[in-house]
Design an enzyme around this catalytic site. Structure first.
Site, PDB file in Angstrom:
ATOM      1  N   LYS A 197       0.751  -1.117   0.008  1.00  0.00           N
ATOM      2  CA  LYS A 197      -0.180  -0.135   0.020  1.00  0.00           C
ATOM      3  C   LYS A 197       0.745   1.251   0.030  1.00  0.00           C
ATOM      4  O   LYS A 197       1.765   1.548   0.889  1.00  0.00           O
ATOM      5  CB  LYS A 197      -0.759  -0.035   1.345  1.00  0.00           C
ATOM      6  CG  LYS A 197      -1.942   1.179   1.418  1.00  0.00           C
ATOM      7  CD  LYS A 197      -2.557   0.888   2.711  1.00  0.00           C
ATOM      8  CE  LYS A 197      -3.567   1.788   2.936  1.00  0.00           C
ATOM      9  NZ  LYS A 197      -4.350   1.716   4.208  1.00  0.00           N
ATOM     10  N   ASP A 250     -13.395   4.372  10.392  1.00  0.00           N
ATOM     11  CA  ASP A 250     -13.660   4.416   8.803  1.00  0.00           C
ATOM     12  C   ASP A 250     -14.072   2.845   8.542  1.00  0.00           C
ATOM     13  O   ASP A 250     -13.550   2.269   7.677  1.00  0.00           O
ATOM     14  CB  ASP A 250     -12.632   4.712   8.345  1.00  0.00           C
ATOM     15  CG  ASP A 250     -12.886   5.125   6.526  1.00  0.00           C
ATOM     16  OD1 ASP A 250     -14.103   5.422   6.279  1.00  0.00           O
ATOM     17  OD2 ASP A 250     -11.811   5.073   5.753  1.00  0.00           O
TER      18      ASP A 250
END
Length: 831
Positions: free
Chosen positions: A541, A638
């Site tokens: 990532k 989130d």
């Protein structure tokens, strides 16, 4: 074709076999052992004729997948299927000596009393000579397909028996006779391709096999989530087949009389088949649309252009939008094969028909270019295997059927020195204009000063980068916990707490961040798949430089997730810091994210109720760990479907902690002026006032639970819908006693109504308007695992209904869904 089949079960099941003593007559049906397929007599459409065939027994509409006597129909119901004295399966009718149809094999046994025909759950009808310990397969319907291929059914040539398997369309929906369209694997070339013929005219081709799938149909490659395609090309056979990755699905690929190949998918309990697509897809899929040396791009009504170095052969034909004559070299063939020849790259195309090409499997692309230059007849070259990045295709004839294709390959077209120079001058046109030359002279005069200034800036930048990297390294290693020895991976520089990976290791693992390795794009930046030298698969990532989430979020995620060890959380292997680039290295999740399944009309059919309940429970246990059982109390802020990843066994794992926050053991809530999260999942107190707590995650989990049950996004309702979101819709149905109406239709009746209703009730408890009224994650896990009496839910948050004025102009209703459920808020100032 004779195959050896070892027998582990008793043949002769009366439901799926025909024997010499037990024929079947019109009106009787054989059903395979698992009841997947049926075999018997049928009447197609409006026809009065009778045929013998195989059809899906439990699938929607029970489509016919094979016909025995397709060109020899029976005009009454006197048909009988039996095993004759010679060991053949034959179809007789009353008062006729000659069979209507027969397997027509020569038996090698004098004792045919033990020969039988059996219908398998694969849809294959096989004729078997049964012996004491093994059986010989004397004949099988898979070797003689009609218009349909099924999973694991081969098309192509068996060189040992010279048997060629092809598909041919029905004449019409009422007549299964041999039609005018055929689907064949071209085995005459060193690079096999699938061809579709319409009335003996080549209509479409698949493109060569590129190591992953058929290059002209990139969406149907072996990376496809539902299907896997394969090619076998050796001295014994050249065949292709495809299979299903999930056994509970039905699928079929059909060649139609209209001149298309159509793929369908279904599941038991569905009302109809799901249509996954067809080819030809557009005008550029039609074979040779732009003629020899032409290129087709489906962006305008007239889609044809010529390849570099070529011009229309018939300018008047092209002016009238008829490109069938193709293109020719601009200065004639004589100009090729002289000093200065070279190649121009044409990007992202379906490579030309490989029947005109020569294949060298082991050559690199550079060696391919050299070989092409040695032969004056070589017009172009390209790569073969995109997976292994090896193989060479060289074209020695016309370049036919080249089209621009998303996900295509590069074609290198040979041009003469003049064309090559022209293209280079176009690329360097900056120097062609006198005015621009003057500008260049001025630029050259100030170049020394610019070089000095740039060098000074770079030195200062590198010094600051080293200081930031040193500070970041100290921050991370000071806060992260000891990483277990079993987690040590190849390339990781072992630090006291968390492995830091060298950039060289990451580059090698991801093929220099190859576009083919890219898994997707998040708010943090792109994510790539990689494989370390020890075989460990990873997900890398990267922090996008343009991302609003910066160094603080990077440090936050590393420091937080390094401390987390739970089966329902994605595991962090380490991180990498190189100059301005920052990367996190995670375990690779092969089944992508939860939203990839539950919001897709086809893929969500894979997830039955039991699997969805396991995912809900797994996410709950993961959030409970964050709130209660980890070393630090952590608020995700989130939690959403795209941040829940699925491993190889579909086990859920929560990911992405860039927005998470630590809480003290005695801390109840916190306030922020910087609201971050995702529309549709944020609790009201957080979205409106910036207040967040463990109950904020509970609200998000409630929304996620209702989405998993319904297969709908919370914020994905049409403009005409009276509901602003999913929560409001579920609440209204709950109050009307119709809560089960929200359940995903793909689940059919295969679920426990009481268990689903209980989960809906629990979901409504999560999304109560007041945070204090919502249960904790510990209470939620208990509710999910025990059949206790649940409290009645109260009115949820965000359920105001729309006021719709149906008298306004209908043009204001586009029919397009409004979806904000995947929009992540980076910064929002709270009141």
């Amino acid at each position: 074709m004779t195959l050896l089949l070892f027998v582990f079960s008793q043949f002769g099941n009366s439901q799926d076999t025909i024997t010499i003593s037990k024929p079947i007559r019109d009106g009787h049906v054989l059903v395979s052992n698992g009841e997947t397929f049926a075999f018997g007599f049928f009447r197609p459409g409006k026809s009065t004729n009778r045929y013998v065939g195989i059809w899906y027994n439990k699938a929607p509409e029970q489509p016919i997948v094979w016909v025995a006597n397709r060109d020899n129909p029976i005009n009454d119901t006197s048909g009988v299927l039996s095993i004759d004295a010679h060991g053949n399966l034959v179809l007789h009718v009353k008062d006729q000596n000659q069979p209507i149809w027969s397997t027509n094999i020569a038996s090698k046994s004098s004792n045919n009393i033990s020969t039988l025909a059996q219908l398998l759950d694969s849809g294959n009808l096989i004729l078997i000579h049964n012996e004491t310990t093994s059986s010989l397969v004397l004949w099988q319907s898979f070797d003689y397909p009609t218009d349909t291929t099924l999973p694991n059914m081969k098309l192509g040539l068996d060189r040992r028996t010279n048997l060629s398997r092809i598909l041919t369309s029905w004449k019409s929906k009422d007549d299964p006779g041999t039609g005018t369209c055929s689907y064949v694997l071209n085995t005459n070339s060193s690079s096999p391709e699938l061809y579709l013929y319409k009335s003996n005219i080549l209509w479409w081709r698949s493109g060569h096999w590129n190591g992953i799938g058929w290059s002209g149909v990139p969406t149907l490659s072996s990376r496809n989530l539902l299907l896997n395609f394969s090619l076998v090309n050796n001295q014994n056979e050249t065949t292709t087949s495809w299979g299903l990755r999930y056994a509970r699905l039905f699928s079929r690929l059909v060649v139609s009389e209209s001149g298309s190949i159509q793929l369908f998918m279904g599941k038991e309990g569905d009302q109809q088949w799901a249509f996954l697509g067809s080819v030809p897809l557009d005008q550029c899929d039609i074979y040779g649309k732009c003629g020899a040396f032409g290129k087709c791009e489906n962006v305008t009504e007239f889609a044809c252009t010529c390849l570099p170095g070529f011009q229309p052969k018939s300018p008047s034909g092209w002016s009238s939008r008829n490109a069938s004559s193709g293109c020719v070299r601009k200065r004639g063939q004589a100009s090729i094969c002289k000093s200065g020849d070279g190649f121009l790259k044409v990007e992202n195309v379906k490579l030309p028909d490989s029947s005109f090409a020569r294949v060298d499997e082991k050559l690199s692309l550079k060696e391919c270019q050299q070989q092409c230059l040695k032969n004056c007849s070589c017009a172009a070259y390209g790569g073969v295997d995109v997976k292994e990045e090896v193989g060479c295709l060289r074209w020695y004839g016309e370049l036919i059927d080249t089209r621009v294709l998303n996900g295509g390959q590069n074609l290198y077209v040979r041009v003469d020195a003049l064309e090559l120079g022209t293209q280079q001058r176009h690329s360097n046109g900056f120097f062609a204009n006198k005015r621009r030359r003057a500008i260049m002279i001025v630029a050259l005069l100030v170049t020394p000063l610019l070089i000095f200034l740039c060098a000074y800036w770079l030195i200062r930048r590198k010094r600051k980068a080293r200081e930031r990297k040193f500070k970041l390294f100290n921050d991370v290693t000071a806060s992260s916990t000891t990483f277990q020895d079993s987690h040590k991976l190849d390339g990781g520089r072992r630090k006291p707490d968390l492995p830091f990976f060298d950039i060289s290791t990451i580059l090698a693992a991801t093929d220099n961040f190859s576009p083919t390795k890219r898994l997707g794009q998040g708010g943090f930046g792109p994510v790539y798949k990689g494989q370390l030298a020890n075989g460990q698969e990873i997900a890398v990532k990267t922090l996008s430089r343009s991302s609003r989430q910066g160094t603080e979020e990077f440090k936050n995620e590393v420091m937080l997730i390094a401390k987390l060890q739970h089966r329902n959380l994605v595991r962090l292997f380490g991180c990498c810091i190189h100059k301005e680039e920052k990367m996190l290295i995670y375990e690779y999740m092969p089944n992508k994210s939860l939203d990839f399944f539950i919001f897709d009309e086809i893929k969500r059919k894979i997830m039955d109720w039991r699997k969805r309940f396991e995912i809900i429970s797994g996410i709950a246990r993961g959030v409970l760990y964050l709130h209660q059982d980890s070393r630090e109390k952590i608020i995700s802020r989130d939690l959403k479907a795209s941040n829940v990843l699925l491993d190889a066994t579909m086990k859920p794992k929560i990911s992405d902690f860039g927005l998470a926050r630590l809480f003290g053991d005695d801390q109840i809530e916190a306030n922020t002026n910087r609201v971050v999260g995702t529309y549709g999942y944020m609790s009201p107190e957080y979205a409106m006032e910036g207040l967040y707590s463990i109950k904020s995650d509970v609200f998000s989990f409630g929304v996620l639970t209702l989405e998993i049950i319904s297969g709908k996004r919370n914020n994905h309702y049409l403009a005409r819908s009276p509901y602003l979101n999913l929560i409001g819709h579920v609440w209204d149905l709950w109050m009307e006693g119709k809560a089960l109406d929200i359940v995903d239709s793909s689940l059919a009746q295969v679920h426990s109504a009481s268990e689903v209703l209980r989960c809906i009730q629990i979901g409504l408890l999560y999304v109560r308007e007041q945070a204090a009224d919502r249960p904790t994650m510990a209470e939620i896990v208990f509710m999910l695992g025990n059949k206790t009496t649940l409290p009645q839910p109260s009115k949820p948050a965000f359920i105001n209904r729309r006021t719709i004025n149906y008298g306004q102009d209908s043009s204001s209703f586009t029919g397009a869904p409004t979806s904000l459920s995947d929009v992540t808020i980076s910064v929002l100032e709270a009141r």
